[in-house]
Design a protein around this motif. Structure first.
Motif, PDB file in Angstrom:
ATOM      1  N   VAL A 228       0.929  -1.253   0.015  1.00 45.94           N
ATOM      2  CA  VAL A 228       0.022  -0.077  -0.039  1.00 45.94           C
ATOM      3  C   VAL A 228       1.046   1.381  -0.133  1.00 45.94           C
ATOM      4  O   VAL A 228       1.817   1.409   0.725  1.00 45.94           O
ATOM      5  N   VAL A 229       0.709   2.040  -0.995  1.00 46.11           N
ATOM      6  CA  VAL A 229       1.439   3.337  -1.122  1.00 46.11           C
ATOM      7  C   VAL A 229       0.596   4.412  -1.024  1.00 46.11           C
ATOM      8  O   VAL A 229      -0.419   4.576  -1.797  1.00 46.11           O
ATOM      9  N   GLU A 230       0.892   5.426  -0.294  1.00 44.88           N
ATOM     10  CA  GLU A 230       0.114   6.572  -0.111  1.00 44.88           C
ATOM     11  C   GLU A 230       0.724   8.008  -0.590  1.00 44.88           C
ATOM     12  O   GLU A 230       2.061   7.959  -0.132  1.00 44.88           O
ATOM     13  N   SER A 231       0.433   8.892  -1.342  1.00 50.46           N
ATOM     14  CA  SER A 231       0.933   9.866  -1.737  1.00 50.46           C
ATOM     15  C   SER A 231       0.140  11.156  -1.325  1.00 50.46           C
ATOM     16  O   SER A 231      -1.086  11.143  -1.332  1.00 50.46           O
ATOM     17  N   GLY A 232       0.745  12.369  -1.133  1.00 49.39           N
ATOM     18  CA  GLY A 232      -0.318  13.437  -1.106  1.00 49.39           C
ATOM     19  C   GLY A 232       0.630  14.715  -0.648  1.00 49.39           C
ATOM     20  O   GLY A 232       1.844  14.520  -0.358  1.00 49.39           O
ATOM     21  N   TRP A 233      -0.194  15.795  -0.726  1.00 50.31           N
ATOM     22  CA  TRP A 233       0.423  17.331  -0.416  1.00 50.31           C
ATOM     23  C   TRP A 233      -0.752  17.733   0.779  1.00 50.31           C
ATOM     24  O   TRP A 233      -1.795  17.594   0.417  1.00 50.31           O
ATOM     25  N   TRP A 234      -0.542  18.409   1.565  1.00 53.03           N
ATOM     26  CA  TRP A 234      -1.413  19.227   2.225  1.00 53.03           C
ATOM     27  C   TRP A 234      -2.127  18.349   3.266  1.00 53.03           C
ATOM     28  O   TRP A 234      -3.193  18.827   4.067  1.00 53.03           O
ATOM     29  N   GLN A 235      -1.744  17.110   3.335  1.00 52.28           N
ATOM     30  CA  GLN A 235      -2.646  16.397   4.386  1.00 52.28           C
ATOM     31  C   GLN A 235      -2.553  16.909   5.845  1.00 52.28           C
ATOM     32  O   GLN A 235      -1.582  17.535   6.210  1.00 52.28           O
ATOM     33  N   PRO A 236      -3.500  16.804   6.495  1.00 49.56           N
ATOM     34  CA  PRO A 236      -3.685  17.461   7.764  1.00 49.56           C
ATOM     35  C   PRO A 236      -2.779  16.678   8.965  1.00 49.56           C
ATOM     36  O   PRO A 236      -2.159  17.026   9.973  1.00 49.56           O
ATOM     37  N   HIS A 237      -2.472  15.240   8.366  1.00 50.14           N
ATOM     38  CA  HIS A 237      -1.859  14.527   9.635  1.00 50.14           C
ATOM     39  C   HIS A 237      -0.679  13.742   8.881  1.00 50.14           C
ATOM     40  O   HIS A 237      -1.197  13.339   7.690  1.00 50.14           O
ATOM     41  N   LEU A 238       0.469  13.504   9.302  1.00 51.96           N
ATOM     42  CA  LEU A 238       1.501  12.596   8.783  1.00 51.96           C
ATOM     43  C   LEU A 238       1.363  11.453   9.222  1.00 51.96           C
ATOM     44  O   LEU A 238       1.542  11.130  10.586  1.00 51.96           O
ATOM     45  N   ALA A 239       1.159  10.244   8.582  1.00 48.23           N
ATOM     46  CA  ALA A 239       1.131   9.002   8.791  1.00 48.23           C
ATOM     47  C   ALA A 239       2.532   8.381   8.834  1.00 48.23           C
ATOM     48  O   ALA A 239       3.034   7.130   9.320  1.00 48.23           O
ATOM     49  N   GLY A 240       3.448   9.088   8.135  1.00 51.03           N
ATOM     50  CA  GLY A 240       4.751   8.309   8.042  1.00 51.03           C
ATOM     51  C   GLY A 240       5.611   9.493   7.079  1.00 51.03           C
ATOM     52  O   GLY A 240       5.138  10.260   6.425  1.00 51.03           O
ATOM     53  N   LEU A 241       6.910   9.415   7.574  1.00 50.85           N
ATOM     54  CA  LEU A 241       7.773  10.450   7.032  1.00 50.85           C
ATOM     55  C   LEU A 241       7.910  10.224   5.520  1.00 50.85           C
ATOM     56  O   LEU A 241       7.707   9.120   4.988  1.00 50.85           O
ATOM     57  N   GLU A 242       8.491  11.059   4.698  1.00 47.95           N
ATOM     58  CA  GLU A 242       8.722  10.934   3.264  1.00 47.95           C
ATOM     59  C   GLU A 242       9.614   9.709   3.089  1.00 47.95           C
ATOM     60  O   GLU A 242      10.600   9.454   3.903  1.00 47.95           O
ATOM     61  N   ALA A 243       9.098   8.621   2.131  1.00 44.66           N
ATOM     62  CA  ALA A 243       9.917   7.446   1.971  1.00 44.66           C
ATOM     63  C   ALA A 243       9.728   6.124   2.936  1.00 44.66           C
ATOM     64  O   ALA A 243      10.395   5.140   3.188  1.00 44.66           O
ATOM     65  N   ASP A 244       9.016   6.916   4.218  1.00 43.00           N
ATOM     66  CA  ASP A 244       8.993   5.644   5.405  1.00 43.00           C
ATOM     67  C   ASP A 244       8.328   4.588   4.751  1.00 43.00           C
ATOM     68  O   ASP A 244       7.448   4.666   3.845  1.00 43.00           O
ATOM     69  N   THR A 245       8.646   3.437   5.226  1.00 42.84           N
ATOM     70  CA  THR A 245       8.085   2.124   4.636  1.00 42.84           C
ATOM     71  C   THR A 245       8.201   1.126   5.945  1.00 42.84           C
ATOM     72  O   THR A 245       8.866   1.031   6.581  1.00 42.84           O
ATOM     73  N   GLU A 246       6.860   0.532   5.906  1.00 42.69           N
ATOM     74  CA  GLU A 246       6.622  -0.663   7.180  1.00 42.69           C
ATOM     75  C   GLU A 246       6.614  -1.866   6.353  1.00 42.69           C
ATOM     76  O   GLU A 246       5.978  -1.928   5.464  1.00 42.69           O
TER      77      GLU A 246
END
Ligand SMILES: NC(=O)c1ccc[n+]([C@@H]2O[C@H](COP(=O)([O-])OP(=O)(O)OC[C@H]3O[C@@H](n4cnc5c(N)ncnc54)[C@H](O)[C@@H]3O)[C@@H](O)[C@H]2O)c1
Length: 317
Positions: A228-246
């Motif tokens: 699952v890959v999420e991309s976005g700008w302006w989201q109100p909450h960060l679920a993971g840093l740029e390039a963070d991967t679980e």
């Protein structure tokens, strides 16, 4: 070993990282820079003691004093510029996304095959020590077989403007700008598999521009993992840093950065990552081998993006 003579194409935000990386490397020399607008070009040249500047990048294409270029211009210029330099036998490190279209990426890969020069793509997170450490754990089998991953390419409470939101110059929105970091980091951690299935929802939710700022992808890989890959700008909450991967494996779970909201002052995107990236180019050229990630790696990322946009454009059924 004679130093690799490097020229910079573009004089925007990213170029200070590349300039410092070239200056720091004992096997490289910063010889010239080009940009269509002179003020930022002159300022970059002053900051990094770059001896030659030009407002016509084509002038550097056949310059015998230039061995390699780093391209950091709006995405739509990457393919024509990289192809021109490759055709002249120069080595090219092109910023992500490799091109603004999959056709552009294909043309770059073809040009690289014909060239004496090597093509490398600036998927910089492969050079972050924390990403590399996790890759080593995966390779050692510590997590068993990786079943699924979640990764993030999102700016919270911020988004770019200017050419980044112009579909002609950017080729896409947050998926092409930020999603590519998450896609490539995921693929690297999985050992560079091929995408076999891509399904996506892509939308424009936060701003009034003609590009996307919100996407969720499901990518099935040749090795069997699903991402699952999420991309976005302006989201109100960060679920993971740029390039963070679980990573969820049969033998364990791991995450690159366990920081959903960075503490004040935390710097995520730092110089050593870009310096290690440039070092790969210099060392690969000296050894006569393909630098990684190469054009084919960048092309896979664009294939995922292209298939995601196509998937999102199909009516849900
Ligand atoms: N690897 C990373 O982490 C990372 C980070 C930022 C940017 N990038 C990539 O680097 C590239 C440049 O991004 P940036 O943040 O430096 O952008 P920027 O807007 O700061 O700089 C863009 C450069 O291109 C020039 N330019 C703008 N419009 C142009 C046009 N129409 N024709 C010719 N030149 C034009 C500008 O004068 C400037 O020199 C992009 O491809 C971006 O995706 C990568």
């Amino acid at each position: 070993m004679t130093a690799l003579r490097v020229a910079l194409v573009g004089s925007g935000w990213i170029m200070d990282f590349h300039a410092r990386a070239v200056r720091e490397h004992p096997g490289a020399e910063l010889v010239a820079a080009a940009n269509w607008r002179e003020p930022s070009l002159r300022a970059l040249a002053e900051r990094h003691a770059i001896p030659r500047v030009t407002t016509d990048w084509r002038g550097l294409v056949t310059d015998p004093e230039v061995d390699a270029v780093v391209i950091g211009t709006p995405n739509a210029l990457h393919a024509p510029q990289a192809i021109a330099f490759l055709e002249a036998g120069k080595h090219v490190l092109v910023e992500k996304p490799m091109a603004s279209t999959l056709a552009g990426a294909d043309a770059m890969v073809a040009a690289a095959r014909r060239s004496r020069g090597w093509l490398m793509v600036g998927h910089c997170w492969r050079f972050h020590p924390d990403v590399r450490a996790l890759r080593a754990r995966v390779e050692a089998g510590e997590l068993g077989e990786i079943v699924k991953t979640r990764s993030y390419g999102v700016h919270a409470r911020w988004g770019p403007s200017g050419w980044f939101t112009d579909p002609e110059l950017a080729g896409g929105g947050a998926l092409l700008d930020m999603g590519v970091h998450a896609i490539d980091t995921t693929r690297y951690l999985l050992g560079d598999p091929a995408p076999v299935r891509v399904c996506a929802a892509v939308g424009t939710r936060y701003g009034s521009y003609a590009v996307d700022d919100d996407a969720v992808l499901l990518v099935g890989w040749s090795g069997g993992a699903n991402s699952v890959v999420e991309s976005g700008w302006w989201q109100p909450h960060l679920a993971g840093l740029e390039a963070d991967t679980e990573l969820y494996g049969t033998g364990g779970y791991a995450r690159v950065w366990d920081l959903t909201e960075p503490p004040p002052g935390y710097q995520h995107c730092t110089q050593p990552m870009y310096s290690a990236q440039l070092a790969e180019l210099v060392e690969a050229v000296a050894a006569g081998r393909q630098p990684r990630p190469g054009g084919e790696d960048g092309r896979v990322v664009l294939e995922v993006v292209d298939r995601a946009y196509a998937s999102a454009a199909r009516p849900a059924g």
